[in-house]
Scaffold this active site. Sequence first.
Site, PDB file in Angstrom:
ATOM      1  N   PHE A   1       0.922  -1.377   0.070  1.00 43.58           N
ATOM      2  CA  PHE A   1      -0.043   0.216   0.015  1.00 43.58           C
ATOM      3  C   PHE A   1       0.772   1.276   0.021  1.00 43.58           C
ATOM      4  O   PHE A   1       0.733   2.218  -0.901  1.00 43.58           O
ATOM      5  CB  PHE A   1      -0.730  -0.082   1.157  1.00 43.58           C
ATOM      6  CG  PHE A   1      -1.582   1.284   1.492  1.00 43.58           C
ATOM      7  CD1 PHE A   1      -2.384   1.737   0.456  1.00 43.58           C
ATOM      8  CD2 PHE A   1      -1.265   2.016   2.792  1.00 43.58           C
ATOM      9  CE1 PHE A   1      -3.247   3.063   0.646  1.00 43.58           C
ATOM     10  CE2 PHE A   1      -2.007   3.023   2.848  1.00 43.58           C
ATOM     11  CZ  PHE A   1      -2.956   3.803   1.804  1.00 43.58           C
ATOM     12  N   ILE A   2       1.976   1.164   0.865  1.00 41.60           N
ATOM     13  CA  ILE A   2       2.623   2.582   0.878  1.00 41.60           C
ATOM     14  C   ILE A   2       3.851   2.571  -0.198  1.00 41.60           C
ATOM     15  O   ILE A   2       3.879   3.676  -0.963  1.00 41.60           O
ATOM     16  CB  ILE A   2       3.380   2.802   2.166  1.00 41.60           C
ATOM     17  CG1 ILE A   2       2.088   2.774   3.442  1.00 41.60           C
ATOM     18  CG2 ILE A   2       4.294   3.821   2.297  1.00 41.60           C
ATOM     19  CD1 ILE A   2       2.875   2.703   4.905  1.00 41.60           C
TER      20      ILE A   2
ATOM     21  N   ASP B   1       9.133  -7.181  -5.175  1.00 38.85           N
ATOM     22  CA  ASP B   1       7.945  -7.290  -4.300  1.00 38.85           C
ATOM     23  C   ASP B   1       7.575  -8.831  -4.408  1.00 38.85           C
ATOM     24  O   ASP B   1       7.574  -9.314  -5.551  1.00 38.85           O
ATOM     25  CB  ASP B   1       6.820  -6.478  -4.422  1.00 38.85           C
ATOM     26  CG  ASP B   1       5.867  -6.590  -3.190  1.00 38.85           C
ATOM     27  OD1 ASP B   1       5.515  -7.539  -2.760  1.00 38.85           O
ATOM     28  OD2 ASP B   1       5.573  -5.429  -2.617  1.00 38.85           O
TER      29      ASP B   1
ATOM     30  N   TYR C   1       6.929  -8.562  16.248  1.00 39.39           N
ATOM     31  CA  TYR C   1       7.098  -7.710  15.146  1.00 39.39           C
ATOM     32  C   TYR C   1       7.726  -6.366  15.443  1.00 39.39           C
ATOM     33  O   TYR C   1       8.816  -6.130  15.106  1.00 39.39           O
ATOM     34  CB  TYR C   1       5.530  -7.203  14.743  1.00 39.39           C
ATOM     35  CG  TYR C   1       5.631  -6.182  13.527  1.00 39.39           C
ATOM     36  CD1 TYR C   1       6.074  -6.300  12.400  1.00 39.39           C
ATOM     37  CD2 TYR C   1       4.954  -4.913  13.782  1.00 39.39           C
ATOM     38  CE1 TYR C   1       6.268  -5.253  11.513  1.00 39.39           C
ATOM     39  CE2 TYR C   1       4.884  -4.009  12.874  1.00 39.39           C
ATOM     40  CZ  TYR C   1       5.682  -4.086  11.440  1.00 39.39           C
ATOM     41  OH  TYR C   1       5.502  -3.050  10.644  1.00 39.39           O
TER      42      TYR C   1
ATOM     43  N   LYS D   1      11.349  -5.267  14.138  1.00 36.77           N
ATOM     44  CA  LYS D   1      11.982  -3.934  13.550  1.00 36.77           C
ATOM     45  C   LYS D   1      12.995  -3.261  14.459  1.00 36.77           C
ATOM     46  O   LYS D   1      13.809  -2.346  13.990  1.00 36.77           O
ATOM     47  CB  LYS D   1      10.503  -3.018  13.362  1.00 36.77           C
ATOM     48  CG  LYS D   1       9.577  -3.719  12.473  1.00 36.77           C
ATOM     49  CD  LYS D   1      10.237  -4.020  11.097  1.00 36.77           C
ATOM     50  CE  LYS D   1      10.269  -2.707  10.103  1.00 36.77           C
ATOM     51  NZ  LYS D   1      10.689  -3.047   8.791  1.00 36.77           N
TER      52      LYS D   1
END
Length: 321
Positions: free
Chosen positions: A11-12, A31, A149, A153
């Site tokens: 999306f981004i 991707d 998550y 990160k």
Amino acid sequence: MKYLVTGGAGFIGSNLSRYLIKKGARVCVLDDLSTGLFENIRDLEHHKDFEFILDSILNFEILEKAVKKCNAIFHLAAAVGVEYIINNPLRSIEVNVQGTENVLKLANKYKKPVLLASTSEIYGKNEKDQLHEEDNRILGSTTISRWSYSNTKALDEFLALAYYREKKLPVVIVRLFNTTGPGQVGDYGMVVPRFIKQALLNKPITIYGNGKQTRCFTHVKDVVRALFDLLSDEKSAGKIFNVGNPEEVTIKELAEKVKKATGSTSEIIFIPYEKVMGPNFEDMKRRVPDIKKIGKQIGWKPTLNLDHIIKDIIEHQEKGE
Ligand code: UDP
């Protein structure tokens, strides 16, 4: 200028790719379409300045070729979405740790500047008003998948900072708060498009928990501008920036706003977390960004409020896109 956008079908990433092409840049998207959608970049497919590589950042050889021929990298490829992380714990860790390691290693080998997309999940359960980049991380137990998550990160951030300090690799880190807008799908959480879809179908709007948890939503248009300006600013290298809109809303207020804006007859219902996320789930009650640092650095601030975001998504979904 040629950019590699890992996760560019997300999306981004797809919004960023479109923005870069409009600016006259060339874009190579890598991707694996695990959570990204080809649909997101279909309009760019035949553009002379656009290239799409269907592969994973875990494929070192392919990644190396892509890194070699670009001038700078937006590293957005990651396992994202709370529901996706909970349902795919192994894959998520592998992609977010080994994948980023690959990107940074190759970026360093060919000395290509990198923007690393990180997340407000980094702050965990810290509920303070206006989270600052230096604030503490407050996390739950490792038996609760959600926190993996945040940790993967965080490891990405440590690695990026280490490359900057030890190898002088220009890398800027961006902590994204809830980003939304037209084209986002509600498959992996992503509450705003999900509520709008439910409302347009006059189906129940599903609030998880009591709806008193708050979030701050940023329009993807504001976000891609921040990403571009940060990677373009050499002085941002080695630094971490929050990117978000400090306008805070409870999830219950969000449901009511969506119901009103769509003129829907949907009922608003409350579902216990454990019914959707399993027995071991923790949500964060609040997540508000302090955006003074990015304001000072590049003069960025969000321009589109939540009502505008909701209107844009409704229009998009009504067109059936
Ligand atoms: N949420 C909800 N109903 C839904 C989807 C999400 O009430 O159908 C809640 C979710 O529990 C969280 C907030 O909305 O408190 C934002 O969820 P999202 O998955 O969009 O992003 P998060 O902030 O959790 O990463």
